[in-house]
Scaffold this motif. Structure first.
Motif, PDB file in Angstrom:
ATOM      1  N   LYS A 151       0.806  -1.222   0.000  1.00  0.00           N
ATOM      2  CA  LYS A 151       0.000   0.000   0.000  1.00  0.00           C
ATOM      3  C   LYS A 151       0.839   1.273   0.000  1.00  0.00           C
ATOM      4  O   LYS A 151       0.352   2.358   0.317  1.00  0.00           O
ATOM      5  CB  LYS A 151      -0.970   0.021   1.189  1.00  0.00           C
ATOM      6  N   ALA A 152       2.122   1.157  -0.343  1.00  0.00           N
ATOM      7  CA  ALA A 152       2.975   2.338  -0.474  1.00  0.00           C
ATOM      8  C   ALA A 152       2.642   3.066  -1.777  1.00  0.00           C
ATOM      9  O   ALA A 152       2.065   2.491  -2.708  1.00  0.00           O
ATOM     10  CB  ALA A 152       4.440   1.938  -0.439  1.00  0.00           C
ATOM     11  N   THR A 183       2.903   1.936   7.680  1.00  0.00           N
ATOM     12  CA  THR A 183       3.424   0.866   8.511  1.00  0.00           C
ATOM     13  C   THR A 183       2.442   0.630   9.663  1.00  0.00           C
ATOM     14  O   THR A 183       1.480   1.384   9.831  1.00  0.00           O
ATOM     15  CB  THR A 183       4.816   1.207   9.078  1.00  0.00           C
ATOM     16  N   THR A 184       2.705  -0.395  10.457  1.00  0.00           N
ATOM     17  CA  THR A 184       1.834  -0.675  11.601  1.00  0.00           C
ATOM     18  C   THR A 184       1.939   0.403  12.666  1.00  0.00           C
ATOM     19  O   THR A 184       1.035   0.556  13.497  1.00  0.00           O
ATOM     20  CB  THR A 184       2.204  -2.032  12.215  1.00  0.00           C
ATOM     21  N   LEU A 185       3.023   1.170  12.664  1.00  0.00           N
ATOM     22  CA  LEU A 185       3.210   2.221  13.657  1.00  0.00           C
ATOM     23  C   LEU A 185       2.728   3.587  13.177  1.00  0.00           C
ATOM     24  O   LEU A 185       2.427   4.460  13.986  1.00  0.00           O
ATOM     25  CB  LEU A 185       4.688   2.322  14.045  1.00  0.00           C
ATOM     26  N   GLY A 186       2.672   3.791  11.877  1.00  0.00           N
ATOM     27  CA  GLY A 186       2.279   5.076  11.319  1.00  0.00           C
ATOM     28  C   GLY A 186       2.720   5.150   9.867  1.00  0.00           C
ATOM     29  O   GLY A 186       3.109   4.150   9.257  1.00  0.00           O
ATOM     30  N   LYS A 217      -0.803   8.210  15.144  1.00  0.00           N
ATOM     31  CA  LYS A 217      -1.820   8.595  16.114  1.00  0.00           C
ATOM     32  C   LYS A 217      -1.461   8.017  17.468  1.00  0.00           C
ATOM     33  O   LYS A 217      -1.190   6.824  17.606  1.00  0.00           O
ATOM     34  CB  LYS A 217      -3.199   8.096  15.678  1.00  0.00           C
ATOM     35  N   LEU A 218      -1.429   8.892  18.463  1.00  0.00           N
ATOM     36  CA  LEU A 218      -1.147   8.501  19.837  1.00  0.00           C
ATOM     37  C   LEU A 218      -2.393   8.764  20.664  1.00  0.00           C
ATOM     38  O   LEU A 218      -2.724   9.922  20.937  1.00  0.00           O
ATOM     39  CB  LEU A 218       0.044   9.283  20.391  1.00  0.00           C
ATOM     40  N   SER A 219      -3.100   7.693  21.024  1.00  0.00           N
ATOM     41  CA  SER A 219      -4.353   7.830  21.749  1.00  0.00           C
ATOM     42  C   SER A 219      -5.300   8.724  20.941  1.00  0.00           C
ATOM     43  O   SER A 219      -5.619   8.420  19.804  1.00  0.00           O
ATOM     44  CB  SER A 219      -4.110   8.389  23.155  1.00  0.00           C
ATOM     45  N   GLU A 220      -5.720   9.867  21.490  1.00  0.00           N
ATOM     46  CA  GLU A 220      -6.635  10.770  20.783  1.00  0.00           C
ATOM     47  C   GLU A 220      -5.910  11.840  19.992  1.00  0.00           C
ATOM     48  O   GLU A 220      -6.548  12.758  19.468  1.00  0.00           O
ATOM     49  CB  GLU A 220      -7.572  11.436  21.789  1.00  0.00           C
ATOM     50  N   PHE A 221      -4.592  11.726  19.898  1.00  0.00           N
ATOM     51  CA  PHE A 221      -3.809  12.776  19.267  1.00  0.00           C
ATOM     52  C   PHE A 221      -3.167  12.288  17.971  1.00  0.00           C
ATOM     53  O   PHE A 221      -2.629  11.184  17.904  1.00  0.00           O
ATOM     54  CB  PHE A 221      -2.708  13.271  20.210  1.00  0.00           C
TER      55      PHE A 221
END
Length: 483
Positions: A151-152, A183-186, A217-221
């Motif tokens: 998906k790149a 990626t799975t992290l972002g 995305k970190l939690s709601e951010f």
């Protein structure tokens, strides 16, 4: 780094439809036409605007009797009013079988109205986009997008550039190679820009830069981090691109805090430029001072807190720049007169630029501003803003009150109209910067002399004009059509 905005309606053309199929048969000799998805759109804006300040009373009128006796001349009315229009047409094409697409947008016109006889003058000196200009009809966007495994995405060509909510760059155009890798992290962003290759074999500097970014995305951010580095092709020389070996770090974060309010914050750090090079936007008196251009560390930052209560939209914001820190001209300060002037779509009422001191040591700016918006209906909104602008050049400092009022009405899903009115109080330290739609250079006016009437250049001091004894005000009426 680049997020393609779409304000268009999708039109899908399926296999073997009428003339498309005939054209495919004729040109390619194929037995059937491949599915082609098209995305067509139009973006039109018209603006009527007026700016006023006693800071520009150095303009002499044409009835000046003697160039050697300017004290006998009458001052021109210290205001300018104009009309301008911008028309861009989008045509994107996607091959449904491979997923490969080509994205294009042409700017058919983007100039201040100049009257009946343009004499083939494109109006490039007074236009919506003077940083990325071509002929009157020019390529605004033009790039190929190729899907890659995982998906790149790979994009090659002229692209739109935005980062950090417009704080680092806003609505700019870049000749770029961009990779977008989920990626799975972002999402990872990697790009190469070439910004100064205009002399062929004689060019010793292509103004090229590379960047690596990450959005997640970190939690709601939602948060992002970008690192940019310019190649050092011309170290120590006075010619070439004005940034050599410099670095930028630009992070941001935005989201909801415990469902009480939304918070958005970010900053820019820039430094390590290997040359102190003269730039036309810097006064000669600043040459030789520490930091020019971004050779030392410079910082800029912003913090926004916003809250919706019923029909009310409330917000407070701080914007700061230390040691000549960089702020994009297009950053939304909530004032129609301070920044709010995107790189490729000029705002005619923007008359002060924060973050334009190019790394000048001890040059600091700050803006505290609040806003209150009221939604009278889902389509009609009025917003008022007030704040204080502080400018400190390391020797002196001064504050100016800032006021702004805007009203917007969404006529239908394609048409929007809005009006702005703004004011910046006098400031003993700050200098005005103007915008591409307002004449900011020299103006030739007829002057009577003993030798006859001649034209001589007299100051039109918008860029660099002092407004220590004069407030600055503006107003505009605007129409936008997008479909």
């Amino acid at each position: 780094m680049t997020q393609q905005r779409s304000n268009t309606r999708k039109h899908n053309k399926t296999k073997a439809l009428g003339s498309v199929s005939l054209l495919a048969f004729a040109v390619m000799g194929a037995s059937s036409a491949q599915a082609l998805q098209t995305d067509l759109g139009v973006d039109y804006e018209a603006k009527a605007y007026s700016i006023r300040s006693g800071a520009w009373t150095g303009n002499y009128t044409s009835d000046c009797p003697d160039i050697t006796a300017p004290a006998d001349c009458h001052f021109a009315d210290a205001r300018d009013n104009g009309l301008a229009q911008l028309l861009r047409v989008t045509a994107n094409f996607k091959d449904e079988e491979t997923g490969v697409s080509v994205h294009t947008r042409l700017e058919l016109t983007g100039d201040r109205w100049q009257g009946d006889d343009l004499n083939y003058n494109t109006g490039a000196d007074e236009a919506f986009n003077t940083d990325n200009r071509g002929p009157l009809v020019s390529l605004d966007l033009g790039y190929a997008q190729v899907p890659l495994p995982g998906k790149a995405i790979l994009r090659i060509g002229r692209q739109e550039s935005n980062w950090n909510n417009g704080f680092l760059v806003s609505d700019d155009r870049r000749d770029r190679i961009l990779g977008i890798v989920p990626t799975t992290l972002g999402t990872v962003l990697a790009f190469y820009d070439r910004r100064g290759d205009q002399q062929g074999f004689f060019s010793n500097d292509n103004g090229d830069q590379v960047g690596l970014g990450f959005v997640t995305k970190l939690s709601e951010f939602k948060t992002g981090l970008l690192y940019v580095h310019w190649f050092n092709n011309n170290s120590g020389a006075s010619q070439g691109y004005s940034v050599q070996g410099a670095d930028i770090i630009s992070p941001y974060i935005t989201g909801s805090v415990a469902d009480m309010f939304s918070l958005t914050t970010g900053f820019n750090w820039i430094g390590n430029n290997q040359i102190d090079q003269y730039n036309s936007t810097i006064s000669y008196s600043d040459l030789g001072k520490d930091g020019l251009v971004y050779s030392d560390s410079s910082f800029s930052e912003y913090l926004r807190i916003e809250k919706a209560i019923g029909n009310l939209d409330l917000g407070i914001q701080f914007v700061g720049s230390q040691d000549g820190g960089l702020v994009s001209p297009g950053f939304d300060t909530w004032s129609s007169m301070i920044n709010n002037n995107p790189e490729s779509t000029a705002n005619p009422t923007s008359l002060y630029r924060m973050g334009n001191a190019k790394g000048l040591k001890d040059y600091n700016e700050s803006l505290f501003i609040g806003k209150v918006g009221y939604n009278f209906t889902p389509k009609f909104k009025v917003t008022g803003a007030a704040g204080s602008l502080n400018v400190d050049n390391g020797t002196n400092s001064d504050n100016s009150m800032v006021f702004d009022l805007q009203a917007s009405y969404q006529v239908n899903k394609a048409v929007r109209v809005w009006a702005t009115a703004g004011m910046i109080a006098s400031n003993d330290v700050g200098k005005l910067t103007g915008n591409p739609l307002v004449d900011s250079g020299q103006q030739a006016v007829p002057v009577s002399t003993p030798l006859g009437t001649i034209k001589t250049a007299v100051p039109t001091p918008i860029n660099g004009a002092s407004f220590g004894n004069n407030s600055v005000s503006s107003g505009s009426l605007n129409l936008s059509v997008k479909f």
